[in-house]
Design an enzyme around this catalytic site. Structure first.
Site, mmCIF file in Angstrom:
data_model
loop_
_atom_site.group_PDB
_atom_site.id
_atom_site.type_symbol
_atom_site.label_atom_id
_atom_site.label_comp_id
_atom_site.label_asym_id
_atom_site.label_seq_id
_atom_site.Cartn_x
_atom_site.Cartn_y
_atom_site.Cartn_z
ATOM 1 N N HIS A 12 0.958 5.984 1.942
ATOM 2 C CA HIS A 12 1.761 6.807 2.856
ATOM 3 C C HIS A 12 2.776 7.669 2.117
ATOM 4 O O HIS A 12 3.212 8.695 2.625
ATOM 5 C CB HIS A 12 2.429 5.932 3.914
ATOM 6 N N GLU A 39 -10.472 -9.830 2.945
ATOM 7 C CA GLU A 39 -9.185 -9.462 3.534
ATOM 8 C C GLU A 39 -9.409 -9.413 5.038
ATOM 9 O O GLU A 39 -10.177 -8.584 5.543
ATOM 10 C CB GLU A 39 -8.714 -8.095 3.016
ATOM 11 N N ARG A 44 -9.630 7.793 -0.999
ATOM 12 C CA ARG A 44 -10.643 8.163 0.005
ATOM 13 C C ARG A 44 -11.522 9.278 -0.532
ATOM 14 O O ARG A 44 -11.094 10.089 -1.364
ATOM 15 C CB ARG A 44 -9.957 8.613 1.293
ATOM 16 N N HIS A 49 -5.682 3.449 -1.598
ATOM 17 C CA HIS A 49 -7.013 3.753 -1.059
ATOM 18 C C HIS A 49 -7.392 5.152 -1.531
ATOM 19 O O HIS A 49 -6.792 6.135 -1.101
ATOM 20 C CB HIS A 49 -6.956 3.682 0.473
ATOM 21 N N ASN A 85 0.858 -1.184 0.000
ATOM 22 C CA ASN A 85 0.000 0.000 0.000
ATOM 23 C C ASN A 85 0.902 1.244 0.000
ATOM 24 O O ASN A 85 1.698 1.440 0.917
ATOM 25 C CB ASN A 85 -0.877 -0.055 1.255
ATOM 26 N N THR A 131 -8.200 3.074 8.333
ATOM 27 C CA THR A 131 -9.381 2.210 8.433
ATOM 28 C C THR A 131 -9.401 1.562 9.823
ATOM 29 O O THR A 131 -8.421 0.945 10.237
ATOM 30 C CB THR A 131 -9.320 1.107 7.348
ATOM 31 N N GLU A 185 -8.566 0.163 -2.925
ATOM 32 C CA GLU A 185 -9.350 0.144 -1.685
ATOM 33 C C GLU A 185 -10.314 1.302 -1.730
ATOM 34 O O GLU A 185 -9.919 2.410 -2.107
ATOM 35 C CB GLU A 185 -8.400 0.392 -0.521
ATOM 36 N N ARG A 238 -7.449 12.589 1.023
ATOM 37 C CA ARG A 238 -6.396 13.091 1.919
ATOM 38 C C ARG A 238 -4.998 12.661 1.482
ATOM 39 O O ARG A 238 -4.028 13.290 1.796
ATOM 40 C CB ARG A 238 -6.658 12.678 3.353
ATOM 41 N N HIS A 247 -3.332 -4.976 7.635
ATOM 42 C CA HIS A 247 -3.495 -3.832 8.544
ATOM 43 C C HIS A 247 -2.628 -4.004 9.784
ATOM 44 O O HIS A 247 -2.805 -4.935 10.545
ATOM 45 C CB HIS A 247 -4.957 -3.592 8.964
HETATM 46 N N1 PXP Z 1 -5.591 -3.308 4.366
HETATM 47 C C1 PXP Z 1 -6.534 -2.344 4.475
HETATM 48 C C2 PXP Z 1 -7.939 -2.717 4.140
HETATM 49 C C3 PXP Z 1 -6.196 -1.046 4.892
HETATM 50 O O1 PXP Z 1 -7.154 -0.101 5.004
HETATM 51 C C4 PXP Z 1 -4.841 -0.748 5.152
HETATM 52 C C5 PXP Z 1 -4.447 0.639 5.539
HETATM 53 O O2 PXP Z 1 -4.545 1.520 4.503
HETATM 54 C C6 PXP Z 1 -3.899 -1.773 5.008
HETATM 55 C C7 PXP Z 1 -4.294 -3.052 4.629
HETATM 56 C C8 PXP Z 1 -2.451 -1.550 5.271
HETATM 57 O O3 PXP Z 1 -2.286 -1.270 6.611
HETATM 58 P P1 PXP Z 1 -0.865 -0.790 7.125
HETATM 59 O O4 PXP Z 1 -0.592 0.521 6.482
HETATM 60 O O5 PXP Z 1 -1.059 -0.697 8.598
HETATM 61 O O6 PXP Z 1 0.131 -1.828 6.722
#
Ligand code: PXP
Length: 398
Positions: free
Chosen positions: A165, A306, A200, A198, A162, A256, A225, A204, A346
């Site tokens: 960030h 997931e 959103r 994601h 992901n 999330t 996402e 953001r 997550h």
């Molecule tokens: N899976 C989902 C559904 C999420 O919302 C997120 C966070 O954006 C992640 C995985 C990844 O989480 P993390 O950034 O804590 O690794």
């Protein structure tokens, strides 16, 4: 198929991987055609195995493995056993470790051999009765070891990264760098199997421009996402990601916070799935490890779930973590049995990912923050490779 595994306190100090040992023993029961039988496996130390060796075999010395078939004298006729229990295998981890060092093997490799040896005794094989019997046992042992070394369950758990960030850092300045599109390419070159973003409602971090560009540049898989929101659904149908993951989205949350309440929102979710299915886009539902939610996910026609690993990652205390882990183990198994494909994510990081990656039914992990955070210090390529090494290590042997 069940392995009743006990690791005695005396053996607890050794680097033993409980799940891996259980998985191997269950696999072995299947390979030997006795998958509906139970075997009891006790891992102990030299003192305890010496005591048992003296008591039952008049040999007052440690040994590596002892087997006690449940049906004494039943030999290979396990069908005659009154219960579906093969008996006990007892292994001294202390001796196994010495032997592993002598033979230049890992402890797990040596234990695997000893478990095979012990299991064959329970099935009536014997290497002391005659030269012919010895050869039969030796051949079977080699056959199982060969199958074990060449066995690959279904490929290792893959890593989807992901890159939200990276966009968060960019948005902090409102300029054009760092660019999540660049980041995605580096992740793919380093071995990631997919890119997750994601989009959103409040935009953001990820912007529409990112999603459209990523659709053109991502060579592996693009997982979008999203909340079940009209505008985002429109974008998803327009760009056609390889997969969408529906998540609950709240304006005020930092990230999330929990899984979808599929039960409560069945109708709404089913409608989104229907639209995506018509456009050939598979749907994954981000769910807590809860059997009722998983059943609802199956009922609304999801292809994937997931599993939300956040609680497992955040909980304080080993016992609580083990509890959360067991919930994930059960949920992954249940979802898989329901015919759902299973991913997880997550909060996963370099310390807590290995046990999740070792779960056989989980296909892919979605990890973001931990990798981008490490990349600040090590560079993104290195951070991805270090996470992949954890996944590979969790997978490489049964
Ligand atoms: N899976 C989902 C559904 C999420 O919302 C997120 C966070 O954006 C992640 C995985 C990844 O989480 P993390 O950034 O804590 O690794």
């Amino acid at each position: 198929m069940a392995t009743d595994l006990t690791i005695q306190a005396q053996a607890a100090g050794f680097p033993l991987h409980r799940q891996k040992i259980k998985r191997l023993t269950n696999w072995l029961l299947g390979q030997c055609g006795v998958q509906d039988y139970t075997v009891s496996l006790l891992l102990t130390d030299d003192a305890e195995i010496s005591r048992l060796n003296a008591q039952y075999r008049n040999k007052n010395q440690p040994t590596n493995v002892l087997s006690f078939p449940f049906g004494e004298g039943a030999d290979a006729n396990i069908a005659a056993l009154p219960l579906k229990e093969l008996g006990d295998i007892i292994i001294s981890v202390e001796t196994a470790l010495r032997e592993a060092i002598d033979y230049k093997l890992s402890l797990h490799e040596r234990l695997s051999w000893l478990i095979i040896h012990g299991m064959l005794h329970l099935l009536g094989y014997d290497h002391e009765r005659s030269a012919n019997d010895e050869k039969k046992m030796f051949d079977k042992e080699n056959e199982l070891l060969h199958t074990l070394h060449t066995y690959r369950r279904r490929g290792m758990t893959t890593l989807a990264i992901n890159v939200d960030h990276v966009a968060t850092i960019r948005q902090a300045r409102g300029i054009t760098e760092p660019d999540p599109v660049f980041a995605a390419a580096i992740c793919e070159l380093a071995g990631a199997s997919g890119i997750v973003v994601h989009l959103r409602e409040d935009r953001r971090h990820m912007q529409d421009r990112d999603i459209y560009l990523l659709r053109q540049t991502v060579k592996t898989k693009l997982n979008l996402e999203m909340g079940a929101n009209k505008d985002i659904i429109k974008i998803a149908l327009d760009i056609k990601p390889d997969l969408i993951t529906l998540v609950p989205e709240k304006r005020q949350e930092l990230t999330t916070e929990g899984g979808l309440d599929v039960l409560a929102e069945k109708k709404k979710i089913a409608k989104v799935i229907e639209k995506m299915t018509a456009a050939s886009i598979p749907v994954s539902l981000f769910t807590d490890p809860d059997a009722k939610q998983l059943a609802a996910a199956r009922d609304v026609g999801a292809t994937f779930v997931e599993l939300h690993t956040g609680k497992y990652c955040d909980v304080i205390g080993e016992q609580n973590r083990e509890h959360e882990f067991q919930l994930l183990v059960e949920a992954a198994e249940a979802a898989s049995q329901m015919g759902l494909r299973v991913c997880a994510g997550h909060g996963l990081n370099y310390q807590n990912t290995a046990p999740i990656a070792a779960l056989e039914t989980i296909e892919e992990l979605s990890i973001g923050h931990a990798i981008i955070a490490r990349a600040v210090f090590t560079g993104l390529e290195q951070a991805v490779k270090e996470m992949l090494a954890i996944l590979r290590q969790a997978d490489c042997t049964i």
